[in-house]
Design an enzyme around this catalytic site. Sequence first.
Site, short mmCIF file in Angstrom:
data_model
loop_
_atom_site.label_atom_id
_atom_site.label_comp_id
_atom_site.label_asym_id
_atom_site.label_seq_id
_atom_site.Cartn_x
_atom_site.Cartn_y
_atom_site.Cartn_z
N GLU A 104 0.82 -1.22 0.00
CA GLU A 104 0.00 0.00 0.00
C GLU A 104 0.85 1.26 0.00
O GLU A 104 0.36 2.35 -0.24
CB GLU A 104 -0.93 -0.01 1.22
N HIS A 105 2.12 1.11 0.31
CA HIS A 105 3.01 2.27 0.31
C HIS A 105 4.45 1.77 0.23
O HIS A 105 4.72 0.58 0.44
CB HIS A 105 2.81 3.11 1.59
N ASP A 155 13.88 -3.59 -9.07
CA ASP A 155 15.03 -3.65 -8.17
C ASP A 155 14.72 -2.99 -6.83
O ASP A 155 15.26 -3.38 -5.79
CB ASP A 155 16.23 -2.96 -8.81
N THR A 214 14.13 -1.44 -14.38
CA THR A 214 15.46 -1.89 -14.78
C THR A 214 15.58 -3.41 -14.66
O THR A 214 16.12 -4.08 -15.53
CB THR A 214 16.55 -1.21 -13.92
N GLY A 261 19.21 2.18 -6.82
CA GLY A 261 18.02 2.92 -7.21
C GLY A 261 17.46 3.81 -6.12
O GLY A 261 16.39 4.40 -6.30
C1 LIG Z 1 24.26 6.17 -25.62
C2 LIG Z 1 23.65 5.02 -24.91
C3 LIG Z 1 24.43 4.64 -23.73
C4 LIG Z 1 23.71 3.63 -22.92
C5 LIG Z 1 24.47 3.29 -21.70
C6 LIG Z 1 23.67 2.40 -20.87
C7 LIG Z 1 24.37 2.01 -19.62
C8 LIG Z 1 23.34 1.41 -18.78
C9 LIG Z 1 23.90 0.77 -17.56
C10 LIG Z 1 22.77 0.43 -16.69
C11 LIG Z 1 23.25 -0.04 -15.39
C12 LIG Z 1 22.11 -0.28 -14.50
C13 LIG Z 1 22.58 -0.61 -13.17
C14 LIG Z 1 21.44 -0.88 -12.30
C15 LIG Z 1 21.05 -0.08 -11.37
C16 LIG Z 1 19.88 -0.39 -10.52
O1 LIG Z 1 20.31 -0.73 -9.24
C17 LIG Z 1 18.98 0.83 -10.39
C18 LIG Z 1 17.67 0.41 -9.75
O2 LIG Z 1 16.88 -0.26 -10.66
N1 LIG Z 1 18.69 1.39 -11.68
C19 LIG Z 1 19.10 2.60 -11.98
O3 LIG Z 1 19.67 3.31 -11.22
C20 LIG Z 1 18.78 3.04 -13.38
C21 LIG Z 1 20.00 3.53 -14.05
C22 LIG Z 1 19.68 3.77 -15.48
C23 LIG Z 1 20.79 4.45 -16.16
C24 LIG Z 1 20.42 4.75 -17.56
C25 LIG Z 1 21.48 5.53 -18.19
C26 LIG Z 1 21.11 5.91 -19.58
C27 LIG Z 1 22.21 6.72 -20.17
C28 LIG Z 1 21.80 7.36 -21.43
C29 LIG Z 1 22.88 8.29 -21.91
C30 LIG Z 1 22.47 8.90 -23.18
C31 LIG Z 1 23.52 9.71 -23.83
C32 LIG Z 1 23.11 10.03 -25.21
C33 LIG Z 1 23.97 11.06 -25.85
C34 LIG Z 1 23.62 11.32 -27.27
N1 LIG Z 2 2.24 0.47 -2.92
C1 LIG Z 2 3.27 1.25 -3.17
N2 LIG Z 2 3.11 2.57 -3.40
C2 LIG Z 2 4.15 3.37 -3.70
N3 LIG Z 2 5.44 2.94 -3.78
C3 LIG Z 2 5.66 1.64 -3.55
C4 LIG Z 2 4.59 0.74 -3.23
N4 LIG Z 2 5.13 -0.49 -3.07
C5 LIG Z 2 6.45 -0.36 -3.26
N5 LIG Z 2 6.79 0.90 -3.54
C6 LIG Z 2 8.11 1.47 -3.84
O1 LIG Z 2 8.21 1.66 -5.25
C7 LIG Z 2 9.58 1.72 -5.63
C8 LIG Z 2 9.78 1.23 -7.02
O2 LIG Z 2 9.32 -0.04 -7.11
P1 LIG Z 2 9.90 -1.16 -8.06
O3 LIG Z 2 11.26 -1.46 -7.72
O4 LIG Z 2 8.92 -2.28 -7.98
O5 LIG Z 2 9.78 -0.52 -9.51
P2 LIG Z 2 10.71 0.41 -10.40
O6 LIG Z 2 11.34 1.49 -9.61
O7 LIG Z 2 9.87 0.79 -11.55
O8 LIG Z 2 11.81 -0.55 -10.93
P3 LIG Z 2 13.38 -0.55 -10.80
O9 LIG Z 2 13.65 -0.54 -9.34
O10 LIG Z 2 13.74 -1.82 -11.49
O11 LIG Z 2 13.89 0.67 -11.49
C9 LIG Z 2 10.30 0.88 -4.61
O12 LIG Z 2 11.37 1.59 -4.11
C10 LIG Z 2 9.26 0.57 -3.52
O13 LIG Z 2 9.78 0.95 -2.25
#
Ligand SMILES: CCCCCCCCCCCCC/C=C/[C@@H](O)[C@H](CO)NC(=O)CCCCCCCCCCCCCCC
Ligand SMILES: Nc1ncnc2c1ncn2[C@@H]1O[C@H](COP(=O)(O)OP(=O)(O)OP(=O)(O)O)[C@@H](O)[C@H]1O
Length: 557
Positions: free
Chosen positions: A181-182, A208, A252, A518
Site C-alpha cells: 500500500e506504500h 530492483d 530496470t 536505485g
Molecule cells: C548512448 C547510450 C548509452 C547507454 C548506456 C547504458 C548504460 C546502462 C547501464 C545500466 C546499469 C544499470 C545498473 C542498475 C542499477 C539499478 O540498481 C537501479 C535500480 O533499478 N537502476 C538505476 O539506477 C537506473 C539507471 C539507469 C541508467 C540509464 C542511463 C542511460 C544513459 C543514457 C545516456 C544517453 C547519452 C546520449 C547522448 C547522445
Molecule cells: N504500494 C506502493 N506505493 C508506492 N510505492 C511503492 C509501493 N510499493 C512499493 N513501492 C516502492 O516503489 C519503488 C519502485 O518499485 P519497483 O522497484 O517495484 O519498480 P521500479 O522502480 O519501476 O523498478 P526498478 O527498481 O527496477 O527501477 C520501490 O522503491 C518501492 O519501495
Amino acid sequence: MEKQPRLLASQLLLKNSLFEVSLNRVLLTWTEIPTKKKRVSGVIHHAFKVGTSHGVSVSEILAVKELDVDSGTKDDGRWQKMPQKSSEAYPYAFTVSYVERAWQHRWRCSDVTFHCLEGALCQQWIQTIREQLAALTSRPKHLLVYINPYGGKQQGKRIYEQKVAPLFILASISTDVIVTEHANHARDHLRTEAELKQYDGVVCVGGDGMFSEMVHGLVSRTQRDNGVDQNSPEEKLVPCTLRIGIIPAGSTDCICYATVGINDPVTSALHIIVGDAQPMDVCSVHHNNTFLRYSVSLLGYGFYGDVLADSERKRWMGPARYDFSGFKTFLTHHYYEGTVSFLPATDILGTPRDKTRCRAGCFICQHNGQLYSEDAPEICETDPDVSDSEYKGGWQVIRGKFLAINAASMSCACPRSPKGLSPAAHLADGTTDLILVRKCSRFNFLRHLLRHTSKYDQFDMTFVEVHRVRRFRFTPRYCQSDSELDLRENGKRLFSQICRDHPACSCSPAYSSWNCDGEILPHAAIEVGVHCQLIKLFARGIEEQPVFEDLPNPCAI
Ligand SMILES: CCCCCCCCCCCCC/C=C/[C@@H](O)[C@H](CO)NC(=O)CCCCCCCCCCCCCCC
Ligand SMILES: Nc1ncnc2c1ncn2[C@@H]1O[C@H](COP(=O)(O)OP(=O)(O)OP(=O)(O)O)[C@@H](O)[C@H]1O
Ligand SMILES: [Ca+2]
C-alpha cells in the site's frame, strides 16, 4: 553420466504413437518405438524420425496430473479433446508438466500426455513421479508474496494473477499474497511482523526497488534475531536462510536479468517452483559508524547518482524516465572531486577485465566464496587513515576528479546493457568492482557509455580504471558535516538554478549523490564492505548454453 537404476519402464501411447517411457531417479525419457515401415524410393525405412527421443530431468518436472479420459477434461479444469484411437485402446492417461528451454534463457511450461492400457499402470506412473517430486526437498511449498502495484509499467498485479499464480497452483505451492500500500510496506512487514517460520521463501513482484525492500527486511530481521549490530561497519553479518524470488515487473530489473539471464515473469516463476538457489553478495553502506543501506547491484556516485536524482522527479514517465534523465545528465557533464580508498581483493580467482563470466555453478564464486565467507577467519585489514602514504596496509588511495564512481557487486546486466556495468563481476565472490571514470571530454564519456551496449571493453580507456575490492571509502573533497546537509540541499538547488540561468557555465557542483540500487543516499561520504553470499535467490545464475532442440539420445544426457 552414471547409469541410474530404472524405477519404471512401460510402452505408452503419446499422440497416437507408441513410446518406450522410462523413469529413473534423475530422468524421465520417452523414445518412439519404430512400428510402421515406410517405402521411400524403393528402400524400406523405419518410420523413426530423428528427434523422437526426449528427456526431462526429474528436477525440472513441475507436476503430474491424471487425465480424465471419459469426460475429456484435465483435473485443472482445462478442456482437451481426446484423440479417438487412444481413448478407445488406451483409456487411461496422465499429463506431465515440465520446464522447457526457449529463446534467450526463457523457460516455458510444457505438457506431455501419456496414455496407458490399464488404470493400475497409470496410477503407478502418477504415484512414482509424485514420490520423486516429493523427495526434492529444495522445492518451496509455502511462499509469502509481495506485489508492488506501482512498479515499472504498473503491471505487477496483472502479471502475478495471469502468469505466475496459475503456475504456483499447478505446482501445488500455496501462497499468502500482500499487495503493498506504500513504499517500505514490504520491508517493514518482513522486518517486524511476518511469521517467517511458516514460509519456504519470499517473493516480490516488482523491480530492483522492491527487491531491495526484501533484502533490507530479511537482512535486518536476521541480524536483529541474532543480536548483530548493523551500525558497526566491521561486523560480520549472519546470512539469511529464506530464499528470495523476483517476479520482474520493474523499470530496470537488473537483479533478475543478471541472475536468470532474462527479465521474464514465467521464467522466474519456474525457477522458484523448481527450488533453485543462487547465493549473492550484499554490500553494507555506512556513514560515520551509522548504517545507511544495503546494496546488491550498483552503488554509483556522479553520473548514475545524478541520473537517479533527476529521474525520481519523473516517476510518472515510467521506465523511460531513465533515458530522459540519462540524456540530460550526460549533457550537464558534471565531475566531482574526492578521495577513494579501497582494499583490493587479494588471493582470489578472476579479475574485472578477464573474459570469464559468472554463470550457473560458477567456479570462481565457489572458490572465492570460501575465502571470503562470513564464517571465514578475519584477514587483518589495516585502516587506511592510520598512515598517509598512498599504499597503506593493503589499502590504496586515489584522489581526483571523477565523472562517475561505480561499485558493481554483480555485472548489473539489464535490458539496457545486456553485458552490464562490469561484465566480469561475480554474483557471489565476496567482492565488488570499483570503476573510476575520471574527468574527460563529453565525447570520450559517450564512447565509454556506448561500449556498455557493444562487445568492446568499456574499461580500455585511459580515463577509466577498475579494481576488484573487498571494502572502499569515499570522501568528497569539500567534507560536509551533518548539519551542512540541509544547507547542501538548498545550496544545490541554488547552484543548479545558477547553472540553468547560465548554460555556458562549465563549473561543477561540489557534491553528487550516491545511487544505491536505485535509492538516493543522504550522505556523500560513505564506507562500504562486501558481505559474501549473505542472501540466496530462487535462481541458478545464467545458464551457459540454452538447449533449444529435443535431445536425440536420452541415454547420452
Ligand atoms: C548512448 C547510450 C548509452 C547507454 C548506456 C547504458 C548504460 C546502462 C547501464 C545500466 C546499469 C544499470 C545498473 C542498475 C542499477 C539499478 O540498481 C537501479 C535500480 O533499478 N537502476 C538505476 O539506477 C537506473 C539507471 C539507469 C541508467 C540509464 C542511463 C542511460 C544513459 C543514457 C545516456 C544517453 C547519452 C546520449 C547522448 C547522445
Ligand atoms: N504500494 C506502493 N506505493 C508506492 N510505492 C511503492 C509501493 N510499493 C512499493 N513501492 C516502492 O516503489 C519503488 C519502485 O518499485 P519497483 O522497484 O517495484 O519498480 P521500479 O522502480 O519501476 O523498478 P526498478 O527498481 O527496477 O527501477 C520501490 O522503491 C518501492 O519501495
Ligand atoms: Ca560480487
